[in-house]
Design a protein around this motif. Structure first.
Motif, PDB file in Angstrom:
ATOM      1  N   VAL A 287      -2.747  -0.025 100.009  1.00 36.17           N
ATOM      2  CA  VAL A 287      -1.592  -0.150  98.839  1.00 36.17           C
ATOM      3  C   VAL A 287      -0.541   0.721  99.377  1.00 36.17           C
ATOM      4  N   ALA A 288      -0.753   1.990  99.885  1.00 39.25           N
ATOM      5  CA  ALA A 288       0.480   2.870 100.218  1.00 39.25           C
ATOM      6  C   ALA A 288       1.287   2.108 101.230  1.00 39.25           C
ATOM      7  N   ALA A 289       0.549   1.426 102.245  1.00 40.75           N
ATOM      8  CA  ALA A 289       1.446   0.856 103.225  1.00 40.75           C
ATOM      9  C   ALA A 289       2.551  -0.118 102.559  1.00 40.75           C
ATOM     10  N   ARG A 290       2.048  -0.847 101.682  1.00 42.57           N
ATOM     11  CA  ARG A 290       2.711  -2.041 100.899  1.00 42.57           C
ATOM     12  C   ARG A 290       3.920  -1.483 100.480  1.00 42.57           C
ATOM     13  N   TRP A 291       3.661  -0.131  99.620  1.00 41.06           N
ATOM     14  CA  TRP A 291       4.973   0.463  99.064  1.00 41.06           C
ATOM     15  C   TRP A 291       5.832   0.996 100.161  1.00 41.06           C
ATOM     16  N   ALA A 292       5.381   1.600 101.081  1.00 38.80           N
ATOM     17  CA  ALA A 292       6.315   2.001 102.294  1.00 38.80           C
ATOM     18  C   ALA A 292       7.067   0.753 102.910  1.00 38.80           C
ATOM     19  N   SER A 362      -8.274   1.850  92.354  1.00 40.63           N
ATOM     20  CA  SER A 362      -9.813   1.669  92.085  1.00 40.63           C
ATOM     21  C   SER A 362     -10.030   0.617  91.356  1.00 40.63           C
ATOM     22  N   LEU A 363      -9.347  -0.069  90.346  1.00 41.00           N
ATOM     23  CA  LEU A 363      -9.633  -1.105  89.553  1.00 41.00           C
ATOM     24  C   LEU A 363      -9.288  -2.598  90.389  1.00 41.00           C
ATOM     25  N   LEU A 364      -9.059  -2.518  91.603  1.00 30.02           N
ATOM     26  CA  LEU A 364      -8.878  -3.608  92.516  1.00 30.02           C
ATOM     27  C   LEU A 364     -10.261  -4.093  93.267  1.00 30.02           C
ATOM     28  N   TYR A 365     -11.393  -3.390  93.005  1.00 32.34           N
ATOM     29  CA  TYR A 365     -12.589  -3.665  93.748  1.00 32.34           C
ATOM     30  C   TYR A 365     -13.148  -4.816  93.053  1.00 32.34           C
ATOM     31  N   ARG A 392      -1.858  -9.247  97.717  1.00 36.53           N
ATOM     32  CA  ARG A 392      -0.709 -10.168  97.696  1.00 36.53           C
ATOM     33  C   ARG A 392      -0.212 -10.341  96.347  1.00 36.53           C
ATOM     34  N   HIS A 393      -0.715  -9.991  95.277  1.00 35.57           N
ATOM     35  CA  HIS A 393       0.080  -9.772  94.004  1.00 35.57           C
ATOM     36  C   HIS A 393       1.034  -8.875  94.107  1.00 35.57           C
ATOM     37  N   LEU A 394       0.368  -7.597  94.641  1.00 35.74           N
ATOM     38  CA  LEU A 394       1.328  -6.471  94.740  1.00 35.74           C
ATOM     39  C   LEU A 394       2.542  -6.717  95.620  1.00 35.74           C
ATOM     40  N   GLU A 395       2.154  -7.368  96.829  1.00 36.17           N
ATOM     41  CA  GLU A 395       3.327  -7.778  97.766  1.00 36.17           C
ATOM     42  C   GLU A 395       4.235  -8.639  97.048  1.00 36.17           C
ATOM     43  N   GLU A 396       3.927  -9.531  96.149  1.00 35.18           N
ATOM     44  CA  GLU A 396       4.988 -10.493  95.736  1.00 35.18           C
ATOM     45  C   GLU A 396       5.710  -9.651  94.559  1.00 35.18           C
ATOM     46  N   ALA A 397       5.155  -8.821  93.930  1.00 30.69           N
ATOM     47  CA  ALA A 397       6.064  -8.012  93.004  1.00 30.69           C
ATOM     48  C   ALA A 397       6.914  -7.131  93.788  1.00 30.69           C
ATOM     49  N   LEU A 398       6.675  -6.555  94.712  1.00 31.50           N
ATOM     50  CA  LEU A 398       7.454  -5.736  95.312  1.00 31.50           C
ATOM     51  C   LEU A 398       8.478  -6.469  96.135  1.00 31.50           C
TER      52      LEU A 398
END
Length: 408
Positions: A287-292, A362-365, A392-398
């Motif tokens: 997750v950190a890598a996707r924000w970075a 932690s609720l991504l599990y 993927r959902h997070l990446e699409e949003a970002l």
């Protein structure tokens, strides 16, 4: 979030700090076996649990006697009781967990926020702490307590040993009580080490812990505290027990019985906790890598299941394209457009205009027990379909909200 779910829309729940994992069968069996124990227990906790907790700390190099331990229905209750027992004002790191400051609002005392230094997640800058003590005295206020979190919520980082040691020195010189919230201690990421205040100011440090993060027992409500073996520690423990007697009487006895097993640490539970820490680390890093990759400044997560991206470098883009000027604006935008639920930095003591967010991973599990079990057992959890879909959902949003790191 619930309204979106009710409409059948996608939600990515990254706002709530729950461990997101199943209860180990051994602990369920122990709770079931103790379910008939319905009498009140001692206010300080069952003797066998206090002995097990003392052994837990002793094995970690912090020699402890059972008479130093107090048990409560969650470490949050202990933290509040200690604020009441200490009195005076408190120093909190900025940022810090939301309930610390809320406790002082309830008590009518004052919070003095002190920024954390570089590499000091969860620990306020010791030099600034010393200066703040002088400012408080000049204003006719008395600061009696400082709270630290190791590993940290909200940043998911661990303070460097020299910062913790320096804070311990300031505390000893100024008769401050250090409360070290170590609820995330056992889910420090593999290869990470943590220096704790009780090593440097043993007579001034109270340690709190619990099973909500390490064993995913948040709903069971079980916390423990270790008071220092000093005159100050004994007075403070007695005061906390007086508060406990009138507020919670005793932690649930069947839960205490299960906690005895947890703190005795049979090998199967040690391995279960270690697997949890590995899973938390792997997903938090992803997750950190996707924000970075989208221009956020993110310190690599070191413990627990949090990421704390700073979007200040994207401020011009966010303002021009979305009229976003505060952390709350950004959190609202992510929720409204993509169902991504995060918390803005101002709830952790940051300035409203800070474009910082706490992102819980932690609720991504998984949404079902079998998915969470599979995540815990997986050699590479990121390949599991539901975790990959969440990323993927997070990446699409970002991609939509931030574009690439170079977008301006």
């Amino acid at each position: 979030m619930e309204q979106r779910r009710a409409r059948g829309e996608r939600v990515l729940p990254m706002g709530f700090g729950e461990a997101g994992l199943p209860v180990h069968p051994l602990l369920r069996d122990e709770l079931r076996a103790a379910s008939g124990r319905n009498a009140y227990g001692p206010v300080a906790g069952l003797p066998e649990l206090r002995a097990a907790a003392a052994g837990y700390w002793t094995r970690r190099g912090l020699r402890t006697d059972a008479e130093q331990v107090v048990v409560a229905p969650g470490s949050k209750a202990l933290l509040f009781a200690m604020r009441m027992a200490c009195g005076g004002d408190v120093i909190l790191p900025r940022p810090s967990w939301v309930s610390y400051a809320a406790h002082d609002e309830l008590l009518g005392s004052r919070v003095w926020h002190v920024d954390t230094p570089p590499g000091g997640g969860g620990v306020p800058d010791p030099e600034r702490v010393a200066r703040t003590l002088g400012l408080a005295r000049a204003a006719g206020r008395e600061i009696r307590q400082v709270i630290v979190t190791l590993p940290d919520n909200p940043t998911g980082t661990i303070a460097r040993p020299e910062i913790v040691e320096s804070l311990g020195r300031v505390a000893r010189e100024n008769n401050l009580t250090v409360v070290s919230d170590e609820i995330y201690r056992e889910v420090a990421h593999p290869g990470q080490s943590v220096a704790f205040p009780a090593l440097f100011a043993p007579e001034r440090t109270v340690v709190t812990a619990g099973l909500s993060k390490s064993h995913a027992l948040g709903g069971w409500r079980l916390g423990i505290a270790r008071f220092p073996d000093s005159a100050h520690g004994r007075r403070l423990r007695a005061h906390v027990l007086g508060i406990a007697s009138e507020v919670w009487s005793t932690a649930a006895v069947p839960v205490q019985r299960a906690a005895v097993l947890a703190y005795e640490e049979p090998q199967v539970l040690v391995e279960h906790v270690a697997a949890s820490a590995r899973l938390h680390a792997r997903v938090a890093e992803a997750v950190a890598a996707r924000w970075a990759a989208h221009g956020a400044r993110v310190t690599a997560p070191q413990g627990g299941f949090y990421v704390y991206p700073d979007l200040d470098a994207r401020r011009a883009h966010l303002s021009r394209k979305w009229s976003v000027t505060t952390g709350a604006d950004l959190a609202d935008l992510l929720l409204d457009r993509h169902g991504v639920v995060v918390l803005p930095g101002h709830v952790f003591g940051e300035a409203p205009e800070a474009l910082r967010l706490r992102v819980a991973t932690s609720l991504l599990y998984g949404t079902a027990p079998d998915q969470r079990e599979a995540a815990l057992a997986a050699e590479e959890p990121l390949t599991l379909p539901w975790i990959a879909a969440a990323l993927r959902h997070l990446e699409e949003a970002l991609d939509d909200v931030l574009g690439t790191a170079e977008t301006e």
